[in-house]
Design a protein around this motif. Structure first.
Motif, PDB file in Angstrom:
ATOM      1  N   ARG A  41       0.868  -1.180   0.000  1.00 23.97           N
ATOM      2  CA  ARG A  41       0.000   0.000   0.000  1.00 23.97           C
ATOM      3  C   ARG A  41       0.898   1.222   0.000  1.00 23.97           C
ATOM      4  NH1 ARG A  41       0.169   2.160   5.132  1.00 23.97           N
ATOM      5  NH2 ARG A  41       0.691   0.717   6.838  1.00 23.97           N
ATOM      6  N   PRO A  42       0.397   2.366  -0.442  1.00 21.02           N
ATOM      7  CA  PRO A  42       1.227   3.575  -0.461  1.00 21.02           C
ATOM      8  C   PRO A  42       1.646   3.978   0.962  1.00 21.02           C
ATOM      9  CG  PRO A  42      -0.701   3.852  -1.849  1.00 21.02           C
ATOM     10  CD  PRO A  42      -0.917   2.583  -1.072  1.00 21.02           C
ATOM     11  N   LEU A  43       2.895   4.302   1.120  1.00 20.81           N
ATOM     12  CA  LEU A  43       3.451   4.688   2.413  1.00 20.81           C
ATOM     13  C   LEU A  43       3.998   6.113   2.346  1.00 20.81           C
ATOM     14  CD1 LEU A  43       5.534   1.472   3.205  1.00 20.81           C
ATOM     15  CD2 LEU A  43       3.203   1.971   3.951  1.00 20.81           C
ATOM     16  N   ARG A  44       3.988   6.771   3.487  1.00 19.34           N
ATOM     17  CA  ARG A  44       4.698   8.043   3.632  1.00 19.34           C
ATOM     18  C   ARG A  44       6.132   7.711   4.017  1.00 19.34           C
ATOM     19  NH1 ARG A  44       3.800  11.114   7.489  1.00 19.34           N
ATOM     20  NH2 ARG A  44       4.160  13.121   6.464  1.00 19.34           N
ATOM     21  N   VAL A  45       7.080   8.175   3.199  1.00 24.69           N
ATOM     22  CA  VAL A  45       8.473   7.784   3.350  1.00 24.69           C
ATOM     23  C   VAL A  45       9.339   9.025   3.570  1.00 24.69           C
ATOM     24  CG1 VAL A  45      10.440   6.651   2.250  1.00 24.69           C
ATOM     25  CG2 VAL A  45       8.115   5.800   1.830  1.00 24.69           C
ATOM     26  N   LEU A  46      10.241   8.930   4.527  1.00 26.48           N
ATOM     27  CA  LEU A  46      11.246   9.974   4.761  1.00 26.48           C
ATOM     28  C   LEU A  46      12.623   9.365   4.542  1.00 26.48           C
ATOM     29  CD1 LEU A  46      12.202  12.777   5.777  1.00 26.48           C
ATOM     30  CD2 LEU A  46      12.095  11.842   8.106  1.00 26.48           C
ATOM     31  N   ASP A  47      13.395   9.962   3.651  1.00 27.64           N
ATOM     32  CA  ASP A  47      14.758   9.506   3.357  1.00 27.64           C
ATOM     33  C   ASP A  47      15.726  10.530   3.935  1.00 27.64           C
ATOM     34  OD1 ASP A  47      17.067   8.430   2.365  1.00 27.64           O
ATOM     35  OD2 ASP A  47      16.408   8.348   0.282  1.00 27.64           O
ATOM     36  N   ILE A  48      16.370  10.183   5.051  1.00 26.25           N
ATOM     37  CA  ILE A  48      17.300  11.088   5.737  1.00 26.25           C
ATOM     38  C   ILE A  48      18.705  10.857   5.184  1.00 26.25           C
ATOM     39  CG2 ILE A  48      18.320  11.691   7.958  1.00 26.25           C
ATOM     40  CD1 ILE A  48      15.739  10.810   9.286  1.00 26.25           C
ATOM     41  N   GLY A  49      19.347  11.946   4.752  1.00 28.05           N
ATOM     42  CA  GLY A  49      20.629  11.793   4.071  1.00 28.05           C
ATOM     43  C   GLY A  49      20.425  11.115   2.743  1.00 28.05           C
ATOM     44  N   ASP A 109       5.644   6.376   7.831  1.00 29.07           N
ATOM     45  CA  ASP A 109       5.492   4.916   7.818  1.00 29.07           C
ATOM     46  C   ASP A 109       6.832   4.209   7.641  1.00 29.07           C
ATOM     47  OD1 ASP A 109       2.603   5.085   7.858  1.00 29.07           O
ATOM     48  OD2 ASP A 109       2.736   5.695   5.755  1.00 29.07           O
ATOM     49  N   LEU A 110       7.712   4.827   6.863  1.00 28.38           N
ATOM     50  CA  LEU A 110       9.030   4.259   6.588  1.00 28.38           C
ATOM     51  C   LEU A 110      10.057   5.373   6.620  1.00 28.38           C
ATOM     52  CD1 LEU A 110      11.029   2.047   5.537  1.00 28.38           C
ATOM     53  CD2 LEU A 110      10.280   2.635   3.217  1.00 28.38           C
ATOM     54  N   VAL A 111      11.095   5.186   7.424  1.00 22.64           N
ATOM     55  CA  VAL A 111      12.216   6.124   7.475  1.00 22.64           C
ATOM     56  C   VAL A 111      13.460   5.405   6.976  1.00 22.64           C
ATOM     57  CG1 VAL A 111      13.698   7.538   8.948  1.00 22.64           C
ATOM     58  CG2 VAL A 111      11.229   7.477   9.365  1.00 22.64           C
TER      59      VAL A 111
END
Length: 249
Positions: A41-49, A109-111
Motif C-alpha cells: 500500500r502507499p506509504l509516507r516515506v522519509l529519506d534522511i541523508g 510509515d518508513l524512514v
C-alpha cells in the motif's frame, strides 16, 4: 570531529559508485529487503541523508509518497534532477538531521537512514530522532558502514600496525567513513527502542574478490550471488554495509 556533509567531489564519487557493481549490489540488496518486508500500500516515506535520491526514486516509482532530506546542496540538486528526469514528484528538504524535528510535523510509515551514521560526529545521537520520526507500527531501514568488514579487509591486506592502533577512521579528506560502526555497539543502542526484524549484508563477498575476478564476473551473477548470501550465517556479517530493518518498540 564534526558531521561530514558531501561536496561536489563526493557527489561525483557517488555517481561513479552507482554507475558500477558496488552501487548496483547495494541497491539490489536494499530493494530486495524492502520488497520482502513492506506492505503493498502507499506509504509516507522519509529519506534522511537521501544523497542523489536513488532509493527515494525507486520508492516513488512504486507509488509511495517520498520526502528527501539532505544537507548537501550538490547532492540534493542531483536528486531533484533525477526525479525531474523520471517525471516523479517528491518533497525536498535541505537540512541536517538535527533540524528535522522542527520542520516535520507527523511521523512516517518508513524512514530510510542509509550510509549516514558513519559520517556523524556522534552516530548514536540520531537514534532518538529516528524513533520520533517513525510512526508506531512503521519501519526504519538502517544501513551503515560495517566496522567488522573494515577490520577484516585490513587483516587481508596485512595492515597490522593500523589494527594495533585501533584506528579505523578514514583520513580527513577521504571518502572512507570517519566512524565505521561496530554492529554489537549499535545493537545495544537500539535495544529497548527498536526490534531488529531482518539483517542483511551488503557486498558480502564482492569487495574481497581479487580485481581480476571482479572484472570478469557478470553483473547479473554478482547480484544473484550477493542476494543469495546476504543473510548467510557465516557471510552476512562480512558485508561492507549492513542493512537492518527495524520496528519501533
Amino acid at each position: 570531529m564534526s558531521d561530514r556533509h558531501f561536496d561536489q567531489l563526493a557527489t561525483r564519487f557517488a555517481e561513479k559508485i552507482y554507475g558500477g557493481a558496488k552501487g548496483a549490489i547495494r541497491l539490489a540488496v536494499l530493494q530486495a529487503d524492502l520488497k520482502e518486508a513492506l506492505p503493498e500500500r502507499p506509504l509516507r516515506v522519509l529519506d534522511i541523508g537521501a544523497g542523489l535520491g536513488h532509493m527515494s526514486l525507486w520508492l516513488a516509482q512504486h507509488g509511495h509518497q517520498v520526502t528527501l532530506a539532505e544537507p548537501a546542496a550538490p547532492m540534493l540538486d542531483g536528486a531533484r534532477q533525477r526525479f525531474a528526469d523520471a517525471g516523479h514528484q517528491a518533497t525536498f528538504i535541505q537540512a541536517p538531521w538535527q533540524e528535522l524535528l522542527g520542520q516535520l510535523t507527523e511521523p512516517y510509515d518508513l524512514v530510510l537512514c542509509h550510509a549516514v551514521l558513519e559520517w556523524l560526529a556522534e552516530p548514536h545521537a540520531i537514534l532518538p530522532v529516528l524513533h520520533q520520526l517513525t510512526a508506531a507500527g512503521g519501519w526504519l531501514s538502517l544501513a551503515f558502514y560495517n566496522r567488522d568488514a573494515l577490520v577484516y579487509r585490513n587483516l587481508l591486506k596485512g595492515h597490522f600496525r593500523k589494527l594495533r592502533k585501533n584506528d579505523m577512521a578514514g583520513e580527513k579528506q577521504s571518502l572512507t567513513p570517519q566512524q565505521p560502526l561496530d554492529p554489537r555497539e549499535l545493537a545495544a543502542q537500539l535495544d529497548g527502542k527498536w526490534q531488529v526484524e531482518t539483517q542483511s549484508g551488503v557486498r558480502v563477498f564482492h569487495d574481497y574478490m581479487p580485481v581480476e575476478f571482479q572484472s570478469r564476473a557478470e553483473l547479473t551473477d554478482l547480484l544473484e550471488m550477493e542476494l543469495a548470501h546476504r543473510r548467510h550465517p557465516s557471510f552476512a556479517g562480512l558485508g561492507r554495509y549492513l542493512h537492518w530493518l527495524c520496528r519501533p518498540v
